[in-house]
Design a protein around this motif. Structure first.
Motif, PDB file in Angstrom:
ATOM      1  N   GLN A 219      62.881 -99.798  13.758  1.00 38.09           N
ATOM      2  CA  GLN A 219      62.006 -99.938  12.606  1.00 38.09           C
ATOM      3  C   GLN A 219      62.664-100.837  11.556  1.00 38.09           C
ATOM      4  N   PRO A 220      61.942-101.821  11.041  1.00 39.97           N
ATOM      5  CA  PRO A 220      62.513-102.794  10.109  1.00 39.97           C
ATOM      6  C   PRO A 220      63.176-102.134   8.901  1.00 39.97           C
ATOM      7  N   GLY A 221      64.392-102.578   8.595  1.00 46.66           N
ATOM      8  CA  GLY A 221      65.112-102.082   7.437  1.00 46.66           C
ATOM      9  C   GLY A 221      65.857-100.785   7.659  1.00 46.66           C
ATOM     10  N   GLN A 222      65.635-100.133   8.795  1.00 43.62           N
ATOM     11  CA  GLN A 222      66.308 -98.869   9.096  1.00 43.62           C
ATOM     12  C   GLN A 222      67.571 -99.140   9.902  1.00 43.62           C
ATOM     13  N   PHE A 223      68.609 -98.365   9.658  1.00 44.92           N
ATOM     14  CA  PHE A 223      69.853 -98.566  10.400  1.00 44.92           C
ATOM     15  C   PHE A 223      70.614 -97.262  10.579  1.00 44.92           C
ATOM     16  N   ALA A 224      71.419 -97.237  11.630  1.00 46.67           N
ATOM     17  CA  ALA A 224      72.358 -96.143  11.830  1.00 46.67           C
ATOM     18  C   ALA A 224      73.633 -96.507  11.094  1.00 46.67           C
ATOM     19  N   ALA A 225      74.114 -95.599  10.265  1.00 51.15           N
ATOM     20  CA  ALA A 225      75.330 -95.851   9.496  1.00 51.15           C
ATOM     21  C   ALA A 225      76.563 -95.445  10.292  1.00 51.15           C
ATOM     22  N   LYS A 226      77.703 -95.979   9.894  1.00 50.67           N
ATOM     23  CA  LYS A 226      78.958 -95.569  10.518  1.00 50.67           C
ATOM     24  C   LYS A 226      79.328 -94.139  10.131  1.00 50.67           C
ATOM     25  N   GLU A 227      78.833 -93.710   8.977  1.00 52.15           N
ATOM     26  CA  GLU A 227      79.202 -92.402   8.448  1.00 52.15           C
ATOM     27  C   GLU A 227      78.509 -91.256   9.194  1.00 52.15           C
TER      28      GLU A 227
ATOM     29  N   ILE B 208      74.347 -90.408  10.007  1.00 46.90           N
ATOM     30  CA  ILE B 208      73.483 -90.658   8.851  1.00 46.90           C
ATOM     31  C   ILE B 208      72.670 -91.913   9.129  1.00 46.90           C
ATOM     32  N   LEU B 209      71.385 -91.864   8.833  1.00 48.76           N
ATOM     33  CA  LEU B 209      70.530 -93.045   8.949  1.00 48.76           C
ATOM     34  C   LEU B 209      70.246 -93.592   7.561  1.00 48.76           C
ATOM     35  N   GLY B 210      70.281 -94.904   7.457  1.00 45.32           N
ATOM     36  CA  GLY B 210      70.044 -95.555   6.183  1.00 45.32           C
ATOM     37  C   GLY B 210      68.767 -96.358   6.209  1.00 45.32           C
ATOM     38  N   PRO B 211      68.352 -96.822   5.032  1.00 42.06           N
ATOM     39  CA  PRO B 211      69.018 -96.662   3.740  1.00 42.06           C
ATOM     40  C   PRO B 211      68.814 -95.253   3.161  1.00 42.06           C
ATOM     41  N   VAL B 212      69.438 -94.996   1.994  1.00 42.19           N
ATOM     42  CA  VAL B 212      69.263 -93.694   1.361  1.00 42.19           C
ATOM     43  C   VAL B 212      67.784 -93.480   1.038  1.00 42.19           C
ATOM     44  N   ARG B 213      67.395 -92.216   0.955  1.00 38.89           N
ATOM     45  CA  ARG B 213      66.002 -91.863   0.696  1.00 38.89           C
ATOM     46  C   ARG B 213      65.889 -91.050  -0.585  1.00 38.89           C
ATOM     47  N   ASN B 214      64.666 -90.652  -0.890  1.00 33.85           N
ATOM     48  CA  ASN B 214      64.464 -89.855  -2.109  1.00 33.85           C
ATOM     49  C   ASN B 214      64.595 -88.362  -1.853  1.00 33.85           C
ATOM     50  N   ILE B 215      64.755 -87.969  -0.582  1.00 26.88           N
ATOM     51  CA  ILE B 215      65.029 -86.573  -0.242  1.00 26.88           C
ATOM     52  C   ILE B 215      66.104 -86.531   0.838  1.00 26.88           C
ATOM     53  N   THR B 216      66.799 -85.408   0.916  1.00 23.18           N
ATOM     54  CA  THR B 216      67.750 -85.185   2.002  1.00 23.18           C
ATOM     55  C   THR B 216      67.060 -84.363   3.078  1.00 23.18           C
ATOM     56  N   GLN B 217      67.152 -84.851   4.310  1.00 22.43           N
ATOM     57  CA  GLN B 217      66.439 -84.219   5.423  1.00 22.43           C
ATOM     58  C   GLN B 217      67.306 -84.267   6.674  1.00 22.43           C
ATOM     59  N   VAL B 218      67.438 -83.139   7.349  1.00 20.70           N
ATOM     60  CA  VAL B 218      68.201 -83.034   8.590  1.00 20.70           C
ATOM     61  C   VAL B 218      67.218 -82.869   9.740  1.00 20.70           C
TER      62      VAL B 218
ATOM     63  N   GLY C  70      81.865 -89.381  -2.017  1.00 16.26           N
ATOM     64  CA  GLY C  70      82.530 -89.881  -3.210  1.00 16.26           C
ATOM     65  C   GLY C  70      81.583 -90.648  -4.130  1.00 16.26           C
ATOM     66  N   THR C  71      81.919 -90.686  -5.413  1.00 16.84           N
ATOM     67  CA  THR C  71      81.095 -91.325  -6.434  1.00 16.84           C
ATOM     68  C   THR C  71      80.884 -92.809  -6.127  1.00 16.84           C
ATOM     69  N   GLY C  72      79.614 -93.224  -6.195  1.00 13.62           N
ATOM     70  CA  GLY C  72      79.278 -94.626  -5.988  1.00 13.62           C
ATOM     71  C   GLY C  72      79.284 -95.077  -4.539  1.00 13.62           C
ATOM     72  N   TYR C  73      79.415 -94.127  -3.617  1.00 15.77           N
ATOM     73  CA  TYR C  73      79.545 -94.495  -2.198  1.00 15.77           C
ATOM     74  C   TYR C  73      78.285 -95.168  -1.670  1.00 15.77           C
ATOM     75  N   GLN C  74      78.467 -96.170  -0.813  1.00 13.36           N
ATOM     76  CA  GLN C  74      77.372 -96.882  -0.161  1.00 13.36           C
ATOM     77  C   GLN C  74      77.526 -96.770   1.352  1.00 13.36           C
ATOM     78  N   LEU C  75      76.431 -96.566   2.048  1.00 11.78           N
ATOM     79  CA  LEU C  75      76.467 -96.462   3.504  1.00 11.78           C
ATOM     80  C   LEU C  75      76.889 -97.791   4.137  1.00 11.78           C
ATOM     81  N   THR C  76      77.600 -97.679   5.248  1.00 14.10           N
ATOM     82  CA  THR C  76      78.051 -98.850   6.007  1.00 14.10           C
ATOM     83  C   THR C  76      77.206 -98.977   7.263  1.00 14.10           C
TER      84      THR C  76
END
Length: 199
Positions: A47-55, A71-81, A34-40
């Motif tokens: 690794q510092p600043g990296q997290f596993a999201a609920k999503e 999904i692992l956060g934070p968001v990145r500049n590319i999508t990678q599986v 959804g528009t404007g969605y932020q990871l939880t």
């Protein structure tokens, strides 16, 4: 990539087992959630600043699908599986072994989220086994970014992994990343230790 010939002393590195997961750029996250969605944040990673999201999302390949892919956060500049070789067979996708971030020439796949679907044209990889190394450890054991080393690990199923990529950064905490196939083959889990031997 420079191959390390010898390493003095005995540098041990903790193991982090990396299950299948996905990194998303913001625009793709919004298509799926959804528009404007932020990871939880669900939990912090090593690794510092990296997290596993609920999503989570569902990944759909030519032969099968994988549900609840974290999904692992934070968001990145590319999508990678990032998947294992076993996952690759199940999905029917020929995922090449690649260093994270290097997705040129990789296959795409269909992603399903609660608010939409997205067919990415590239980005599915089996991650090149690697070690996150802080500079002080690299200096002590004469390691450089992009070196390739061998790592001995396991007890009952002692295994030597070759061609393990060294990545050096001030942002890193010392940790070797293996996918589930590799960890299961060696009989190791999170927090077990590997010994960097040579290249």
């Amino acid at each position: 990539m420079r191959r390390v010939q010898t390493i003095g002393e005995k540098p041990y590195v903790p193991i982090g087992v990396s299950n299948r997961h996905i990194h998303l750029k913001q625009e793709d996250l919004e298509i799926l959630f959804g528009t404007g969605y932020q990871l939880t944040k669900w939990k912090d990673l090593q690794q510092p600043g990296q997290f596993a999201a609920k999503e989570t999302v569902t990944i759909v390949g030519n032969k099968g699908e994988l549900e609840h892919v974290r999904i692992l956060g934070p968001v990145r500049n590319i999508t990678q599986v990032e998947i294992s070789r076993t996952d690759s067979f199940k999905l029917g996708v020929r995922a090449p072994i690649k260093e994270s971030g290097n997705i040129a020439g990789t296959p795409g796949i269909l992603l399903k989220g609660p608010c939409g679907e997205l067919k990415i044209t590239e980005g599915v990889i089996v991650a090149f086994r690697h070690i996150h190394v802080p500079p002080h450890f690299a200096e002590k054991f004469q390691l450089k970014d992009k070196d390739l080393v061998e790592v001995e690990l396991g007890d009952e199923r002692k295994t030597i992994f070759k061609n393990v990529l060294i990545r050096v950064s001030e942002k890193y905490v010392l940790e070797m990343h293996l996918d589930t196939d590799e960890a299961n083959a060696a009989g190791v889990g999170n927090g077990d230790l590997g010994l960097i031997r040579k290249g």
